[in-house]
Design a protein around this motif. Sequence first.
Motif, PDB file in Angstrom:
ATOM      1  N   ALA A 115       5.139   6.826   7.236  1.00 48.69           N
ATOM      2  CA  ALA A 115       5.407   5.940   8.370  1.00 48.69           C
ATOM      3  C   ALA A 115       4.713   4.600   8.116  1.00 48.69           C
ATOM      4  CB  ALA A 115       4.913   6.565   9.664  1.00 48.69           C
ATOM      5  N   THR A 116       5.457   3.506   8.073  1.00 48.83           N
ATOM      6  CA  THR A 116       4.921   2.233   7.612  1.00 48.83           C
ATOM      7  C   THR A 116       5.268   1.089   8.555  1.00 48.83           C
ATOM      8  OG1 THR A 116       6.910   1.737   6.305  1.00 48.83           O
ATOM      9  CG2 THR A 116       5.158   2.984   5.210  1.00 48.83           C
ATOM     10  N   LYS A 117       4.506   0.007   8.418  1.00 52.58           N
ATOM     11  CA  LYS A 117       4.765  -1.279   9.072  1.00 52.58           C
ATOM     12  C   LYS A 117       4.794  -1.174  10.595  1.00 52.58           C
ATOM     13  CE  LYS A 117       7.363  -3.060   5.115  1.00 52.58           C
ATOM     14  NZ  LYS A 117       8.651  -3.638   4.637  1.00 52.58           N
ATOM     15  N   ASN A 118       4.003  -0.259  11.130  1.00 49.25           N
ATOM     16  CA  ASN A 118       3.888  -0.145  12.581  1.00 49.25           C
ATOM     17  C   ASN A 118       2.711  -0.990  13.077  1.00 49.25           C
ATOM     18  OD1 ASN A 118       5.936   2.107  13.097  1.00 49.25           O
ATOM     19  ND2 ASN A 118       4.664   2.973  11.466  1.00 49.25           N
ATOM     20  N   VAL A 119       2.802  -1.432  14.318  1.00 45.89           N
ATOM     21  CA  VAL A 119       1.746  -2.232  14.934  1.00 45.89           C
ATOM     22  C   VAL A 119       1.153  -1.445  16.094  1.00 45.89           C
ATOM     23  CG1 VAL A 119       1.194  -4.367  16.152  1.00 45.89           C
ATOM     24  CG2 VAL A 119       2.834  -4.399  14.256  1.00 45.89           C
ATOM     25  N   ASP A 140       1.318   3.398   5.126  1.00 48.19           N
ATOM     26  CA  ASP A 140       0.963   2.126   4.508  1.00 48.19           C
ATOM     27  C   ASP A 140       1.446   0.939   5.345  1.00 48.19           C
ATOM     28  OD1 ASP A 140       0.079   3.697   2.384  1.00 48.19           O
ATOM     29  OD2 ASP A 140       1.927   3.423   1.221  1.00 48.19           O
ATOM     30  N   ASN A 141       0.768  -0.197   5.130  1.00 45.44           N
ATOM     31  CA  ASN A 141       1.209  -1.472   5.717  1.00 45.44           C
ATOM     32  C   ASN A 141       1.285  -1.452   7.244  1.00 45.44           C
ATOM     33  OD1 ASN A 141       1.924  -3.340   3.385  1.00 45.44           O
ATOM     34  ND2 ASN A 141       3.045  -1.488   2.825  1.00 45.44           N
ATOM     35  N   ASN A 142       0.397  -0.705   7.883  1.00 48.39           N
ATOM     36  CA  ASN A 142       0.318  -0.711   9.340  1.00 48.39           C
ATOM     37  C   ASN A 142      -0.764  -1.691   9.802  1.00 48.39           C
ATOM     38  OD1 ASN A 142       2.172   1.661  10.064  1.00 48.39           O
ATOM     39  ND2 ASN A 142       0.842   2.547   8.508  1.00 48.39           N
ATOM     40  N   GLN A 143      -0.604  -2.206  11.007  1.00 46.20           N
ATOM     41  CA  GLN A 143      -1.572  -3.128  11.584  1.00 46.20           C
ATOM     42  C   GLN A 143      -2.221  -2.496  12.816  1.00 46.20           C
ATOM     43  OE1 GLN A 143      -0.171  -7.159  12.220  1.00 46.20           O
ATOM     44  NE2 GLN A 143       1.331  -6.960  10.567  1.00 46.20           N
ATOM     45  N   ASP A 165      -2.931  -0.682   2.031  1.00 39.94           N
ATOM     46  CA  ASP A 165      -2.364  -1.938   2.530  1.00 39.94           C
ATOM     47  C   ASP A 165      -2.294  -1.993   4.052  1.00 39.94           C
ATOM     48  OD1 ASP A 165      -1.992  -2.924  -0.076  1.00 39.94           O
ATOM     49  OD2 ASP A 165      -0.093  -1.868  -0.261  1.00 39.94           O
ATOM     50  N   ASN A 166      -3.212  -1.306   4.706  1.00 43.34           N
ATOM     51  CA  ASN A 166      -3.319  -1.389   6.161  1.00 43.34           C
ATOM     52  C   ASN A 166      -4.368  -2.438   6.532  1.00 43.34           C
ATOM     53  OD1 ASN A 166      -1.591   1.018   7.033  1.00 43.34           O
ATOM     54  ND2 ASN A 166      -2.958   1.936   5.524  1.00 43.34           N
ATOM     55  N   THR A 167      -4.192  -3.043   7.703  1.00 40.27           N
ATOM     56  CA  THR A 167      -5.144  -4.025   8.204  1.00 40.27           C
ATOM     57  C   THR A 167      -5.644  -3.594   9.574  1.00 40.27           C
ATOM     58  OG1 THR A 167      -4.073  -5.850   7.018  1.00 40.27           O
ATOM     59  CG2 THR A 167      -5.489  -6.422   8.868  1.00 40.27           C
ATOM     60  N   GLU A 186     -10.353   8.405   0.183  1.00 39.94           N
ATOM     61  CA  GLU A 186      -9.424   8.702  -0.917  1.00 39.94           C
ATOM     62  C   GLU A 186      -8.208   7.787  -0.898  1.00 39.94           C
ATOM     63  OE1 GLU A 186      -9.997  13.421  -1.720  1.00 39.94           O
ATOM     64  OE2 GLU A 186      -8.844  12.877   0.061  1.00 39.94           O
ATOM     65  N   THR A 187      -8.451   6.494  -0.883  1.00 41.21           N
ATOM     66  CA  THR A 187      -7.352   5.536  -0.865  1.00 41.21           C
ATOM     67  C   THR A 187      -7.040   5.077  -2.283  1.00 41.21           C
ATOM     68  OG1 THR A 187      -8.918   3.730  -0.460  1.00 41.21           O
ATOM     69  CG2 THR A 187      -7.876   4.752   1.453  1.00 41.21           C
ATOM     70  N   THR A 188      -5.808   4.670  -2.498  1.00 43.54           N
ATOM     71  CA  THR A 188      -5.356   4.267  -3.826  1.00 43.54           C
ATOM     72  C   THR A 188      -5.123   2.769  -3.934  1.00 43.54           C
ATOM     73  OG1 THR A 188      -3.061   4.698  -3.182  1.00 43.54           O
ATOM     74  CG2 THR A 188      -4.260   6.499  -4.233  1.00 43.54           C
ATOM     75  N   GLY A 189      -5.271   2.039  -2.847  1.00 46.36           N
ATOM     76  CA  GLY A 189      -5.064   0.601  -2.855  1.00 46.36           C
ATOM     77  C   GLY A 189      -5.835  -0.043  -1.728  1.00 46.36           C
ATOM     78  N   LYS A 190      -5.655  -1.343  -1.563  1.00 45.30           N
ATOM     79  CA  LYS A 190      -6.464  -2.116  -0.632  1.00 45.30           C
ATOM     80  C   LYS A 190      -6.159  -1.783   0.818  1.00 45.30           C
ATOM     81  CE  LYS A 190      -5.625  -6.484   0.355  1.00 45.30           C
ATOM     82  NZ  LYS A 190      -5.488  -7.950   0.240  1.00 45.30           N
ATOM     83  N   ASN A 191      -7.220  -1.630   1.610  1.00 39.51           N
ATOM     84  CA  ASN A 191      -7.154  -1.682   3.063  1.00 39.51           C
ATOM     85  C   ASN A 191      -8.131  -2.759   3.518  1.00 39.51           C
ATOM     86  OD1 ASN A 191      -5.397   0.716   4.056  1.00 39.51           O
ATOM     87  ND2 ASN A 191      -6.704   1.627   2.480  1.00 39.51           N
ATOM     88  N   THR A 192      -7.823  -3.436   4.603  1.00 36.99           N
ATOM     89  CA  THR A 192      -8.634  -4.557   5.072  1.00 36.99           C
ATOM     90  C   THR A 192      -9.208  -4.248   6.449  1.00 36.99           C
ATOM     91  OG1 THR A 192      -7.293  -6.138   3.833  1.00 36.99           O
ATOM     92  CG2 THR A 192      -8.640  -7.007   5.627  1.00 36.99           C
ATOM     93  N   LEU A 193     -10.531  -4.367   6.578  1.00 39.34           N
ATOM     94  CA  LEU A 193     -11.219  -4.217   7.861  1.00 39.34           C
ATOM     95  C   LEU A 193     -11.875  -5.549   8.167  1.00 39.34           C
ATOM     96  CD1 LEU A 193     -13.064  -0.808   7.193  1.00 39.34           C
ATOM     97  CD2 LEU A 193     -10.659  -1.191   7.823  1.00 39.34           C
ATOM     98  N   ASP A 194     -11.367  -6.274   9.153  1.00 34.52           N
ATOM     99  CA  ASP A 194     -11.826  -7.629   9.401  1.00 34.52           C
ATOM    100  C   ASP A 194     -12.105  -7.852  10.886  1.00 34.52           C
ATOM    101  OD1 ASP A 194     -12.113 -10.513   8.432  1.00 34.52           O
ATOM    102  OD2 ASP A 194     -10.624 -10.734  10.019  1.00 34.52           O
TER     103      ASP A 194
END
Length: 359
Positions: A115-119, A140-143, A165-167, A186-194
């Motif tokens: 499930a991706t790109k959800n806000v 992935d890619n959720n905000q 790739d979640n923010t 256990e992540t395989t790519g970038k996640n951003t905590l800002d």
Amino acid sequence: MYKRQGTNVLSNKNEITDCTGMAQGSTIYGNENKIINATINVTQLLPTGENPAAGINIIGNKNSIKNSTISNTLTVDNDKATEGIRLSGAASTENLIDNINITGYWNGVYISDNATKNVISNNKMNESVNMGIYLYDNADNNQLTNNTIDDVEIGNGIYIRLSKDNTASKNTLTNVKLGNGFSIHETTGKNTLDDNVIYSNAGAGILMFDALNTEVTNNFIGQNRTGTAVVGNSNGISTQGGSGNLMQTNTIVANLSGGILIDNSSSNIVVSNSFGNLSGTNNALENNTNSILVNNGSKNNIIGKSGEGNIIHNKLKTFAAIQIDGTSSTGNQISGNSLSCNAGKAVSYTHLRAHETRH
């Protein structure tokens, strides 16, 4: 078998508004549907052996749920063992969950299985048993933006596992009773905590476990934004295993163990963070042990750079501001930091190796 089936939406572009009696187990299978001002309140115990359904399931794209309340006031664990909102599967993409009060579920919001790109924005989640928000298995890619998560019983405020790739930004995570504010696992790519606020949690403010390339920036860890609430976590940030994580421009204060722990983790960058009692007027802001501890075979980490140094002020604590432990913790570089330590050492090495550098 899941019980308590509620409203099913099997088509597209419908709108459900001002519904005060939606049943738990409502499912949206279509696309571009809207639920606004709905109320789900679970008060009925399940018969023995039956499993509960999520408050609302979404298996579709571009749906929105806004300005609603989903609550579970039951006290029996089996009746709470589900999600307030569940988004699962590759079909669940680009959905909006906004301004929902979710109380008393196993997980507040659960996003999984591609499930991706959800806000997920502006929600309040209280009294979750396991996780406030849980992203799992290629979610992935959720905000995740401006959510408030308080009073989690056994798990974490926000848990991101096997997803990338979640923010997560501008969230407030408090009063996690056993776990961490954030757990990145256990992540395989970038996640951003800002720009999150993380304080008064039993575990770390942020735990990265076997995480890769996580960016942790501009967070308030151990206090609220204004400094009027100062309640530490265990460690401020802990990275265990993994590599390539960035910790930059965070305010890290009042934590009961230390500020940043790098444990068996390599090639991380720690720059421009502020630790402790910078004003000199509030000793409660000091972290209880080292502001930065690198140990257990952690290699090739960068602690400060020219023009991007960490600022550490420890007036009372006898621990070193920066500690490098063990003969196997090699290749770490310390430079450009501002260290004001009246009681303990500025930098301490145990078993310093020839190729360590410090400035």
